[in-house]
Write an enzyme that holds these catalytic residues in place. Structure first.
Site, PDB file in Angstrom:
ATOM      1  N   HIS A  15       0.860  -1.193   0.000  1.00  9.44           N
ATOM      2  CA  HIS A  15       0.000   0.000   0.000  1.00  9.44           C
ATOM      3  C   HIS A  15       0.891   1.235   0.000  1.00  9.44           C
ATOM      4  O   HIS A  15       2.130   1.117   0.026  1.00  9.44           O
ATOM      5  CB  HIS A  15      -0.999  -0.029   1.153  1.00  9.44           C
ATOM      6  N   HIS A  18       3.841   1.601   2.460  1.00  7.23           N
ATOM      7  CA  HIS A  18       5.092   0.932   2.054  1.00  7.23           C
ATOM      8  C   HIS A  18       5.761   1.731   0.937  1.00  7.23           C
ATOM      9  O   HIS A  18       6.979   1.889   0.898  1.00  7.23           O
ATOM     10  CB  HIS A  18       4.819  -0.486   1.538  1.00  7.23           C
ATOM     11  N   CYS A 123       2.677 -10.331  20.558  1.00  6.56           N
ATOM     12  CA  CYS A 123       1.692  -9.934  19.545  1.00  6.56           C
ATOM     13  C   CYS A 123       2.170 -10.484  18.212  1.00  6.56           C
ATOM     14  O   CYS A 123       3.248 -10.119  17.748  1.00  6.56           O
ATOM     15  CB  CYS A 123       1.535  -8.416  19.459  1.00  6.56           C
ATOM     16  N   CYS A 126       2.653  -7.849  15.401  1.00  5.17           N
ATOM     17  CA  CYS A 126       3.917  -7.098  15.511  1.00  5.17           C
ATOM     18  C   CYS A 126       5.110  -8.037  15.403  1.00  5.17           C
ATOM     19  O   CYS A 126       6.216  -7.611  15.168  1.00  5.17           O
ATOM     20  CB  CYS A 126       4.059  -6.416  16.867  1.00  5.17           C
ATOM     21  N   CYS A 141      -2.742  -5.493  22.319  1.00  6.05           N
ATOM     22  CA  CYS A 141      -1.542  -4.875  21.748  1.00  6.05           C
ATOM     23  C   CYS A 141      -1.820  -3.402  21.466  1.00  6.05           C
ATOM     24  O   CYS A 141      -2.845  -3.067  20.883  1.00  6.05           O
ATOM     25  CB  CYS A 141      -1.170  -5.595  20.448  1.00  6.05           C
ATOM     26  N   HIS A 144      -1.993  -2.931  17.397  1.00  4.49           N
ATOM     27  CA  HIS A 144      -3.014  -3.620  16.604  1.00  4.49           C
ATOM     28  C   HIS A 144      -4.354  -3.778  17.308  1.00  4.49           C
ATOM     29  O   HIS A 144      -5.319  -4.243  16.703  1.00  4.49           O
ATOM     30  CB  HIS A 144      -2.488  -4.994  16.166  1.00  4.49           C
ATOM     31  N   LYS A 291      -2.878   5.347  11.037  1.00  3.09           N
ATOM     32  CA  LYS A 291      -1.870   4.663  10.223  1.00  3.09           C
ATOM     33  C   LYS A 291      -2.598   3.639   9.352  1.00  3.09           C
ATOM     34  O   LYS A 291      -3.506   2.961   9.805  1.00  3.09           O
ATOM     35  CB  LYS A 291      -0.892   3.939  11.145  1.00  3.09           C
ATOM     36  N   LYS A 294      -4.147  -3.160   7.750  1.00  7.68           N
ATOM     37  CA  LYS A 294      -5.177  -4.117   7.382  1.00  7.68           C
ATOM     38  C   LYS A 294      -6.332  -4.041   8.373  1.00  7.68           C
ATOM     39  O   LYS A 294      -7.489  -4.059   7.984  1.00  7.68           O
ATOM     40  CB  LYS A 294      -4.559  -5.509   7.435  1.00  7.68           C
TER      41      LYS A 294
END
Ligand code: MSP
Length: 505
Positions: A15, A18, A123, A126, A141, A144, A291, A294
């Site tokens: 995405h 990245h 996690c 992570c 976490c 996430h 951020k 997913k």
């Protein structure tokens, strides 16, 4: 210059988050090449670990099938974004396995690895451990917002704690090592809280690289992934290449700074290797204030944008509208506005206008100037300042540097208005003056094409063709090629507009 991006997890399709890191790295690599420095740019994919093994199981695939598929998507997306990486490492490659084993063995031989029971909270998203007090309410976490898992097994540990003092001393002595300074302070604070030794293996996982002295365990994925920077350039199998490339400059998102500025340097110390030149951590690209991830369902793929903005439009936006150190927001409206103002108007229109005048008044060919000094020193100075501004790339100041380069286009636009070539063209006695004005403007475009080439390789090449110049805009060193002189006598060929205006819907 050896420049790296993080290697991306193959659990996520690429995405623009990245793409952000990879485009930054590409602009930096292209900049250094343009400056005439030998440059090596590495990116790749992180393909082992529990997270990948589980994602494969969920998709009904073998881990190998999943990693083969997604890593190819990364390869393709980088091609479509004109990323000029010299290598692409996959951690499932043999060269990585060989190098990683040699690296682990070096840590072991140095007496920095021991076996001990591990019990802790993990996690999987992570691929990282948490202390109870760092979790959100309900044991979630903090990144996430998912439950962590309780792990208990015998693991090999790396004596990270042993390196606290040396790490601090290195960071103190090398102010450039962690960049920017706010992140540097964060790292110092983290080390000062006290470092625990790090579990570097897993007993209940198969999808990884076996520990060389105990094949019943595989390497912890983060430790394995960090080693890619060394294994990709020959560590453990091609010492000559390694010596030529090392040390690297790492570009990372702020989320993974601790791995790169604490764990990795300690591993390098233990293996007796030189530390990176720099670990530079950028902020996040936020969509709707969060951020991209997913779990937030707010991912934007580069392909969603390329049709409208083109490769150069997207690359320019990422470098011009975000500031390296801070978080920045992505918005469609903001992107359209920037594209129309800077690319369609300031730059694209300027090119079109100048080439149009050259064709209309001079049949496409303007004689080279014979005098040493340009008629208008202002334009020459603006070009000189733009060349100086580009040097800001070395300090990751892309947005300011581009602003500086765009001042040249601003100066050229103003020069067109001031000199009004359409008026001079009507006066037969001012033929030489018209030649000089047009020559100066063509020369400004020539310099501009060189300076935009690290960010907008396609537009730079197209403009170069339209100007009918021999060679390419990215031939080094720009400090010589981008000196404002006289434009050679060539017949230009105006092509399609470089950046057609986007009409807001
Ligand atoms: N596999 C690890 C890295 C190992 S490096 C030895 C990993 N991978 S990741 O796929 O999650 O990618 C992390 C990197 O992608 C971040 O550090 C950052 O560079 C980039 N980004 C991912 N999402 C991002 C944003 N929303 N904004 C900016 N960069 C982001 O962590």
């Amino acid at each position: 210059m050896y420049i790296t991006t993080p290697i991306y997890y193959v659990t996520d399709a690429p995405h623009i988050g990245h793409a952000y890191t990879t485009v930054i790295g590409d602009a930096l690599a292209r900049f250094y090449r343009l400056a005439g420095q030998e440059t090596w740019y590495l990116t790749g994919t992180d393909e082992h670990g529990l997270k990948v093994a589980r994602a494969a199981a969920e998709a009904g695939l073998s881990p190998q099938e999943l990693v083969d598929d997604i890593s190819q998507r990364y390869v393709r997306v980088w091609e479509s974004l004109r990323i000029s990486n010299d290598d692409f490492i996959r951690t499932t490659e043999e060269r990585h396995r060989i190098g990683a084993k040699a690296f682990l063995q070096a840590l072991y031989d140095n007496g920095d690895v021991y076996l001990a029971p591990y019990e802790g909270l993990y996690c999987v998203s992570c691929e990282d451990y948490y202390k109870e007090e760092d979790l959100l309410e309900g044991g979630l976490c903090p990144i996430h917002h998912r439950p962590v898992e309780h792990f208990s097994e015998d693991n090999y540990f790396f004596r990270l704690s042993k390196y606290s003092e040396r790490l601090l001393a290195h960071i103190e002595a090398n102010p450039e090592f962690v960049y920017p300074s706010t992140r540097r302070n964060e790292v110092i604070g983290f080390i000062n809280q006290g470092l625990d030794d790090l579990s570097i293996s897993r007993a209940q996982l198969e999808w990884g690289i076996p520990i060389p002295w105990d094949e019943s365990q595989v390497t912890y994925v983060w430790v394995e992934a960090l080693m890619n920077y060394a294994t990709a350039v020959g560590y453990g199998y091609d010492q000559a290449q390694f010596d030529r490339r090392w040390p690297p400059t790492h570009l990372v998102g702020k989320d993974i700074l601790r791995f790169h500025a604490v764990i990795w340097p300690a591993m390098l110390m233990a293996a007796g290797l030189e530390l990176p030149r720099r670990v530079a951590a950028h902020g996040w690209l936020l969509v709707g204030g969060e951020k991209m991830s997913k779990t937030s369902l707010n991912q934007i793929a580069p392909d969603d944008l390329l049709g409208t903005f083109g490769v150069d439009g997207l690359r320019y936006h990422l470098l011009r509208d975000l500031s390296f150190a801070s978080d920045g927001s992505f918005s469609w409206e903001g992107m359209v506005e920037r594209y129309n103002a800077d690319l369609a108007n300031d730059f694209g229109n300027l090119v079109n206008r100048i080439l149009n005048m050259v064709e209309q008044y001079r049949d496409g060919t303007v004689p080279a100037r014979t005098g040493a000094e340009p008629v208008d020193v202002g334009l020459k100075n603006a070009a000189g300042e733009a060349v100086e501004a580009l040097a800001g790339f070395a300090d990751l100041g892309f947005n300011d540097a581009l602003l500086g380069v765009w001042r040249l286009f601003g100066a050229a636009n103003a020069y067109v208005e001031e000199t009004a070539p359409w008026k001079i063209a009507k006066d037969p006695e001012q033929g030489q003056r018209l030649d000089e004005v047009l020559n100066g403007l063509l020369e400004a475009l020539r310099v501009g094409a060189i300076l935009i080439s690290p960010v907008m390789p396609e537009a730079a090449a197209k403009l170069w063709d339209q100007l009918a110049l021999p060679g390419a805009p990215d031939e080094p060193p720009y400090t010589e090629t981008a000196v404002f002189g006289t434009f050679p006598e060539l017949t230009v060929n105006r092509g399609a507009p470089l950046f057609p205006r986007i009409e807001a819907e």
